[in-house]
Design a protein around this motif. Structure first.
Motif, short mmCIF file in Angstrom:
data_model
loop_
_atom_site.label_atom_id
_atom_site.label_comp_id
_atom_site.label_asym_id
_atom_site.label_seq_id
_atom_site.Cartn_x
_atom_site.Cartn_y
_atom_site.Cartn_z
N SER A 148 -3.74 -3.85 -5.24
CA SER A 148 -3.35 -4.11 -5.30
C SER A 148 -2.32 -4.73 -3.57
N GLN A 149 -1.91 -6.13 -3.75
CA GLN A 149 -1.13 -6.28 -2.37
C GLN A 149 0.02 -5.55 -2.12
N GLU A 150 0.62 -5.10 -3.45
CA GLU A 150 1.91 -4.14 -3.35
C GLU A 150 1.31 -2.75 -2.96
N ASP A 151 0.45 -2.59 -3.40
CA ASP A 151 -0.09 -1.16 -2.98
C ASP A 151 -0.79 -1.19 -2.26
N ARG A 152 -1.04 -2.24 -1.48
CA ARG A 152 -1.64 -1.86 -0.36
C ARG A 152 -0.69 -1.94 1.06
N GLN A 153 0.44 -2.40 0.88
CA GLN A 153 1.87 -2.52 2.12
C GLN A 153 2.20 -0.89 1.87
N ASN A 154 2.33 -0.72 0.13
CA ASN A 154 2.62 1.21 0.00
C ASN A 154 2.32 2.02 0.39
#
Length: 343
Positions: free
Chosen positions: A246-252
């Motif tokens: 997901s986009q959030e997990d990508r940034q993490n």
């Protein structure tokens, strides 16, 4: 801009020609009701290169007073890809699509029909683009302190029987004009060979990490990425981005690599080719190669961007005499063509 309302669009947003700024993803463009806008700014406009795609059809229908198109890679593979983008900006520059193919794409008649995958009169094409709609700035022109980028190819010895079979299937697919039916076997075998290459990839990565603190590794097939993640996680802290993240997990994942303790970034070439900064490492390893040179270059440049202070080393790991080696050599030729058009 400070006085205008900024709206992040979703599929239910209505876009009107008012005093607002609308930000919209290409993926939902066809679902949004767009009346007219004053200024249309399209980032990564190469996403609209295929005029028959639904999002491209919607994109080119947008009514606007002014257009500004942005792309670091307006040509990903061959000159024919830029025609509809340029035609949208100025319909008079190159005439009909057939005329463009004939003049700049080395148009040929084959038993399958028209072949416009080639390149011709590139210096002239570059001049016409430069003198009309294209403003091109290279990194070394605007970022004077950018370090060098160096590529190297490391060849392994693989199973000769499998590699010969792969090349034979590839030749058959090429002669069949790369129809989906003829590509199925080569895609399957290419994945099998990539999986067999994993022990040699792991040896190279572990040897490299004896002298370097962080590495970036790109691959193509899901099974290759998952196997590399499983094996490397036994001794290293690995973060991964592929199409399932997901986009959030990508940034993490990016933050853990850039600012945290993760020392290996493992990514899918296509899922990580844009909008990611990985300057915590200056060494990028390709366990596999994408068919499209633009995608490989975009992946390389996750490390070769603002913030990088060291020479960036790009390493391609291939089996000798394999399809990957052939694709790599072909991509080098294609990149030379692209550079001539866009220099």
């Amino acid at each position: 801009i400070e006085d205008r309302e900024i709206i992040i669009c979703n599929s239910k947003t209505d876009i009107n020609n008012d005093n607002k700024i609308y930000i919209i993803n290409y993926d939902i463009l066809a679902k949004v009701n767009i009346d007219k806008v004053d200024v249309l700014i399209a980032d990564e406009v190469h996403y609209a290169k295929n005029k028959t795609a639904q999002r491209s059809k919607t994109f080119y229908k947008i009514k606007t007073n002014r257009k500004i198109y942005l792309s670091g890679t307006p040509i990903m593979n061959r000159p024919s890809e830029i025609y509809h983008i340029i035609k949208s900006l100025d319909k008079n520059i190159f005439g009909t699509q057939f005329e463009f193919w004939k003049r700049y794409c080395d148009l040929k008649e084959t038993k399958w029909g028209k072949d416009y995958s080639g390149a011709s009169n590139l210096e002239e094409l570059n001049y016409k683009l430069r003198s009309s709609v294209m403003i091109r700035r290279m990194k070394d022109e605007v970022l004077k302190d950018m370090p060098d980028k160096i590529r190297q190819v490391i060849k392994f010895e693989g199973n000769k029987k499998l590699i010969d079979q792969e090349m034979m299937l590839y030749s058959t697919a090429k002669n069949d004009n790369f129809k989906p039916s003829s590509m199925a076997d080569i895609v399957k075998l290419r994945q099998e060979i990539a999986i067999k290459k994993i022990p040699q990839i792991l040896d190279y990565v572990n040897d490299t990490l004896e002298n370097e603190s962080k590495l970036i590794i790109f691959a193509h097939h899901k099974e290759v990425i998952e196997t590399l993640e499983r094996e490397l996680s036994k001794e290293h802290e690995v973060v991964k981005i592929d199409g399932s993240v997901s986009q959030e997990d990508r940034q993490n994942a990016v933050d853990r690599f850039q600012k945290g303790t993760a020392n290996i970034f493992l990514g899918s070439i296509r899922a990580c080719s844009e909008a990611i900064t990985l300057t915590a490492s200056n060494h990028v390893i390709f366990a596999e190669i994408d068919w499209t040179p633009g995608k490989n270059i975009q992946a390389e440049d996750r490390a070769y961007r603002i913030g990088q202070k060291n020479t960036v080393n790009i390493t391609y790991l291939v089996y000798e005499n394999s399809v990957d080696e052939y694709i790599l050599n072909t991509n080098i030729t294609k990149e030379e063509v692209i550079n001539t058009v866009l220099k």
